[in-house]
Design an enzyme around this catalytic site. Structure first.
Site, PDB file in Angstrom:
ATOM      1  N   ASP A  51      10.707 -57.340 -53.963  1.00  0.00           N
ATOM      2  CA  ASP A  51      11.087 -58.717 -54.255  1.00  0.00           C
ATOM      3  C   ASP A  51      11.958 -59.298 -53.146  1.00  0.00           C
ATOM      4  OD1 ASP A  51      13.367 -57.309 -54.508  1.00  0.00           O
ATOM      5  OD2 ASP A  51      13.711 -57.737 -56.622  1.00  0.00           O
ATOM      6  N   TRP A 205      19.822 -22.447 -15.669  1.00  0.00           N
ATOM      7  CA  TRP A 205      19.128 -21.170 -15.562  1.00  0.00           C
ATOM      8  C   TRP A 205      20.006 -20.066 -16.183  1.00  0.00           C
ATOM      9  CZ3 TRP A 205      20.592 -16.720 -12.850  1.00  0.00           C
ATOM     10  CH2 TRP A 205      19.621 -15.679 -12.901  1.00  0.00           C
ATOM     11  N   ASP A 373       5.653 -10.602 -11.350  1.00  0.00           N
ATOM     12  CA  ASP A 373       5.577 -11.131  -9.985  1.00  0.00           C
ATOM     13  C   ASP A 373       5.411 -10.008  -8.955  1.00  0.00           C
ATOM     14  OD1 ASP A 373       5.800 -12.715  -7.789  1.00  0.00           O
ATOM     15  OD2 ASP A 373       7.801 -13.490  -8.273  1.00  0.00           O
ATOM     16  N   ARG A 449      13.392 -22.004  -4.193  1.00  0.00           N
ATOM     17  CA  ARG A 449      13.027 -20.586  -4.146  1.00  0.00           C
ATOM     18  C   ARG A 449      11.945 -20.364  -3.072  1.00  0.00           C
ATOM     19  NH1 ARG A 449      10.398 -16.471  -8.587  1.00  0.00           N
ATOM     20  NH2 ARG A 449      12.011 -14.921  -8.587  1.00  0.00           N
ATOM     21  N   TRP A 483       2.627 -17.230 -17.568  1.00  0.00           N
ATOM     22  CA  TRP A 483       2.502 -18.389 -16.651  1.00  0.00           C
ATOM     23  C   TRP A 483       3.899 -18.892 -16.331  1.00  0.00           C
ATOM     24  CZ3 TRP A 483      -1.779 -22.594 -17.128  1.00  0.00           C
ATOM     25  CH2 TRP A 483      -1.483 -23.710 -16.333  1.00  0.00           C
ATOM     26  N   ASP A 484       4.311 -18.694 -15.119  1.00  0.00           N
ATOM     27  CA  ASP A 484       5.674 -19.034 -14.711  1.00  0.00           C
ATOM     28  C   ASP A 484       5.692 -20.339 -13.931  1.00  0.00           C
ATOM     29  OD1 ASP A 484       8.394 -18.698 -14.352  1.00  0.00           O
ATOM     30  OD2 ASP A 484       8.219 -16.636 -13.622  1.00  0.00           O
ATOM     31  N   ASN A 486       8.731 -21.887 -11.299  1.00  0.00           N
ATOM     32  CA  ASN A 486      10.094 -21.549 -10.899  1.00  0.00           C
ATOM     33  C   ASN A 486      10.849 -22.581 -10.074  1.00  0.00           C
ATOM     34  OD1 ASN A 486      11.018 -18.989 -11.931  1.00  0.00           O
ATOM     35  ND2 ASN A 486       9.200 -18.135 -10.966  1.00  0.00           N
ATOM     36  N   ASP A 554      15.992 -16.035 -18.608  1.00  0.00           N
ATOM     37  CA  ASP A 554      16.092 -14.852 -17.757  1.00  0.00           C
ATOM     38  C   ASP A 554      17.342 -14.046 -18.082  1.00  0.00           C
ATOM     39  OD1 ASP A 554      13.723 -15.166 -16.478  1.00  0.00           O
ATOM     40  OD2 ASP A 554      14.547 -15.991 -14.623  1.00  0.00           O
TER      41      ASP A 554
HETATM   42  C1  GLA Z   1      11.136 -16.056 -13.216  1.00  0.00           C
HETATM   43  C2  GLA Z   1      10.855 -15.513 -14.591  1.00  0.00           C
HETATM   44  C3  GLA Z   1      11.127 -14.022 -14.619  1.00  0.00           C
HETATM   45  C4  GLA Z   1      10.261 -13.334 -13.596  1.00  0.00           C
HETATM   46  C5  GLA Z   1      10.496 -13.940 -12.233  1.00  0.00           C
HETATM   47  C6  GLA Z   1       9.508 -13.413 -11.214  1.00  0.00           C
HETATM   48  O1  GLA Z   1      12.482 -16.007 -12.912  1.00  0.00           O
HETATM   49  O2  GLA Z   1      11.620 -16.174 -15.554  1.00  0.00           O
HETATM   50  O3  GLA Z   1      10.892 -13.505 -15.905  1.00  0.00           O
HETATM   51  O4  GLA Z   1       8.923 -13.469 -13.965  1.00  0.00           O
HETATM   52  O5  GLA Z   1      10.370 -15.359 -12.247  1.00  0.00           O
HETATM   53  O6  GLA Z   1       9.696 -13.977  -9.983  1.00  0.00           O
END
Ligand code: GLA
Length: 760
Positions: A51, A205, A373, A449, A483-484, A486, A554
């Site tokens: 209303d 990080w 890696d 990096r 699958w990273d 960085n 990490d």
């Molecule tokens: C990043 C990831 C880690 C590892 C490194 C390898 O820092 O978070 O777990 O895989 O890269 O370079």
């Protein structure tokens, strides 16, 4: 509840009511100006009154849209999807630049449509599954000043206390003009009061997901990422909690963006205590060319509303993501318990070392071996080889298939690390295609990096990387990918895009990432992918659509992880939070914690190990074996039960949490002690969400994962009186001098099981 009941439309007053048993979301079309006004978002109301008493039209000074009218100031109206500058001076949800250089829009209501199910947004992550239990309302608005159309989508389902929103901007095929979309957030919510605290997850990080809570102020507060990824710094998830709300009670609005790129989450409180919450793609360096006949679809926002504290909010997000976001091939399924070689070897390994690790892993009951890696190109450090996805024959002279089949023969699955979005300058790929690197060829391009970002806005680049990955994946049976990603994008420039399209780069980039995920899913349907970005740099709901779990940080120290996992659980289910037991002294903080505590923290996530298992003692291996057996037994509960935070590691020396599954009546409770206090006060831990009348068997789990003597106790006692930690020494006073001493970084698990109603 029928889906047709989920959206009610009062056609006469043009009032739209989305509701299920938990929530109501209510808005209308303002007849005089054709704009959308929010009436309400909160707990379910049965039948809103129509209303007119929901209209709020105070007489206030301001600029008004209509001549002679003092109540058409958008500044004073709580809107659905506002724009800046046409009588509203707050931040808008979108902005369009017209050929004359102005930004004056006039979108007016044209029509609505109700459809069954969730909208299909193609490769843009979106809510899905169970279309028979959801309905979507789409409101179409036309711009009076152009041939542009705006559609606002609202989806609600039968079970969750949330709605899903997004918007679509379209330029008519008959149009002759390109318009520039300079801002396109996904949703806006104007709330009628400002008694809230803003809660968000921030970090860097190795210290992601730190919870910050602070009262709103008059003015703006915002968090964002303009790094090309959702980022370690801020998560695309926020909550507005009533100032008196805590973990267990009080009203909370949660907002999450299903997106992994740049974002902006903003809260603006105006001088009338209206809170404007908006969330979407960050407008920084964003301009989308809306050419004739094209559309721009924003990502979806999930907007929850609950009255049962922060836990209540989390329960809705957890449940919704498990059922309607995470790929059903993986959601709620048993997760392989893995060992990852990163902290065991870093770049320094060969086949013999890897097989030694795998052999020990197999012996203790692990399921999956992940080679991290350093397996490709010529990569002994982080200085090169990214983009050269061919096996390094110095480290693996017999090739990858040889290693993989040896690991499969051990009975383990095999996982492999990739960083698909990156390129190093020492690679054949870079020599052949320097223009595939993001950055302006005549200007400085910063490394992160020692590496550079590939131009994923260029479809050719995505295809080329897919082909390299597919060659590896076809060469042998790979079960899992980590699958990273960085580094972040800076000096954003795509050599591929035209000058006027550079403002599209960040969004096109992340769409390229999603496209690669899609290509992999189509070609390798059994391949499970864990996402990672230097730890939790892209831990967001968009990624969860493609990768069912994400490496949270990490930082693998158990005590640090209490905070990281507690923070992450605010918005994400345990099955998304990847967590590992690592070596001591811990590689990030040097802390020495008991193996039991490391396991008891990591198991509240997707569990695994990341340490040189060949260096452990027989006693440690035996403990790991028991730990793994225990987690396997509890895994279904851990991944699918309702996770509830009981005491926060941000404020308590004795954090605690529980998982409970109402259906089976089973639960697992973990209580931690960070530093051991001398001569401690009484400690009681009150559980949550149990059936008060149910009888439960409560069992202490000892350091060897053996169940102790159960006690029978009712749910109401466990929730109100709690589990008592103090010992009863009344008959044992002589034990004073030799009683067991507590220690730092300790943990204690309890199992809970509903049993037939026995006489207590
Ligand atoms: C990043 C990831 C880690 C590892 C490194 C390898 O820092 O978070 O777990 O895989 O890269 O370079």
């Amino acid at each position: 509840m029928q889906t047709t009941d989920l959206i009610q439309v009062d056609q006469q007053h043009l009032v739209f009511h989305l509701h299920n048993d938990k929530i109501s979301y209510l808005f209308r079309v303002i007849p005089e100006i054709g704009q959308l006004e929010n009436y309400y978002y909160g707990p379910r109301i049965q039948q809103p009154s129509l209303d007119g008493h929901l209209n709020e039209r105070e007489l206030r000074p301001g600029n008004n849209l209509l001549t002679g009218n003092y109540t058409t100031s958008l500044e004073a109206i709580r809107q659905e999807y506002p724009v800046f500058g046409t009588t509203d001076f707050r931040q808008g949800a979108y902005a369009i630049r017209y050929p004359d250089g102005d930004e004056i829009t006039a979108f007016k209501y044209a029509s609505y449509q109700v459809t069954a199910g969730y909208p299909d947004l193609g490769e843009l992550p979106h809510a899905r599954y169970g279309d028979e239990t959801a309905a979507t309302l789409t409101i179409t608005l036309h711009d009076e000043n152009s041939p542009l159309t705006l559609q606002l989508h609202y989806t609600i389902n039968t079970t969750n206390a949330l709605i899903i929103r997004s918007s679509t901007f379209s330029n008519s095929p008959q149009s002759e003009t390109t318009y520039q979309l300079t801002k396109a957030l996904s949703a806006n919510l104007d709330l009628p009061n400002a008694d809230y605290d803003l809660i968000h997850l921030h970090g860097a990080w190795a210290k992601e997901m730190q919870i910050q809570r602070q009262p709103l102020m008059v003015g703006r507060m915002s968090i964002d990422s303009d790094r090309g990824a959702s980022s370690h710094q801020h998560n695309p998830f926020i909550a507005l909690a009533a100032t008196n709300a805590d973990e267990q009670q009080g009203q909370v609005y949660g907002a999450a963006l299903l997106y992994s790129g740049n974002f902006l989450a903003q809260v603006e409180v105006d001088n009338y205590a209206v809170t404007r919450l908006s969330l979407g793609i960050s407008p920084t360096q964003f301009t989308w060319q809306l050419t004739p006949g094209t559309s721009f679809q924003t990502p979806e926002v999930v907007l929850s509303c609950t009255t049962t504290g922060l836990n209540g909010m989390s329960h809705e997000f957890h449940d919704f993501y498990r059922r309607h976001l995470i790929d059903q091939r993986w959601a709620d399924q048993p997760k392989p318990i893995l060992i990852n070689n990163w902290e065991a070897t870093y770049f320094d390994f060969n086949e013999t070392k890897l097989l030694q690790l795998a052999t020990k892993a197999q012996a203790v009951g692990l399921d999956l071996f992940v080679l991290d890696d350093g397996w490709f190109g010529r990569r002994d450090s982080d200085t090169g080889s990214l983009g050269n996805w061919t096996v390094d024959r110095h480290k693996l002279p017999a090739g990858l298939p040889h290693l993989v089949s040896a690991i499969h023969q051990l009975g383990l699955k095999f996982g492999l690390w990739f960083e698909p979005e990156m390129i190093s300058t020492d690679t054949p790929l870079f020599q052949a295609h320097p223009e595939w690197r993001l950055g302006h060829p005549d200007k400085n391009i910063s490394h992160g990096r020692n590496q550079y970002v590939l131009d994923f806005s260029n479809p050719q680049v995505v295809t080329a990387i897919f082909e390299q990955m597919a060659a590896i994946l076809h060469s042998t049976k790979i079960d899992y990918i980590k699958w990273d990603m960085n580094r972040y994008i800076s000096e954003a420039f795509s050599p591929y895009l035209a000058a006027q399209q550079q403002g599209e780069l960040y969004h096109r980039y992340i769409m390229g990432v999603y496209h690669l995920y899609s290509l992999l899913a189509q070609s390798f349907p059994e391949l499970m992918i864990e996402s990672c970005a230097g730890g939790g740099g892209r831990f967001d709901a968009g990624m969860l659509y493609y990768a069912p779990q994400a490496w949270a940080s990490d930082d693998t120290d158990a005590i640090e992880r209490l905070k990281i996992q507690y923070g992450a659980s605010l918005g994400y289910p345990l099955q998304a939070i990847s967590s590992h037991v690592s070596a001591v002294p811990n590689h990030q903080v040097g802390r020495i914690t008991p193996l039991q505590t490391r396991g008891d923290v990591a198991m509240f996530g997707t569990f695994g190990y990341e340490l040189d298992i060949t260096k452990l003692s027989e006693a440690e291996l035996a403990q790991i074996k028991r730990q793994i057996a225990f987690v396997k037994q509890q895994q279904h509960l851990l991944l699918t039960g309702e996770f509830t935070r009981l005491a926060s590691p941000f404020t308590s020396n004795q954090p605690a949490w529980q998982v409970y599954d109402r259906q089976s009546g089973r639960g697992l409770i973990a209580a931690y002690q960070i530093l051991s206090p001398a001569n401690p006060p009484y400690r009681r831990l009150r559980l949550q969400g149990l059936d008060p009348e149910q009888t439960y068997q409560l069992t202490r789990i000892d350091a060897h994962y053996q169940l102790g003597q159960p006690i029978l106790v009712h749910g109401d006692e466990l929730m109100n009186l709690g589990i008592i930690f103090s010992e009863d020494y009344s008959e044992r006073t002589a034990d004073y001098w030799n009683r067991p001493q507590p220690h730092d970084f300790a943990s204690q698990l309890f199992a809970l099981k509903a049993v037939a109603d026995l006489q207590l």
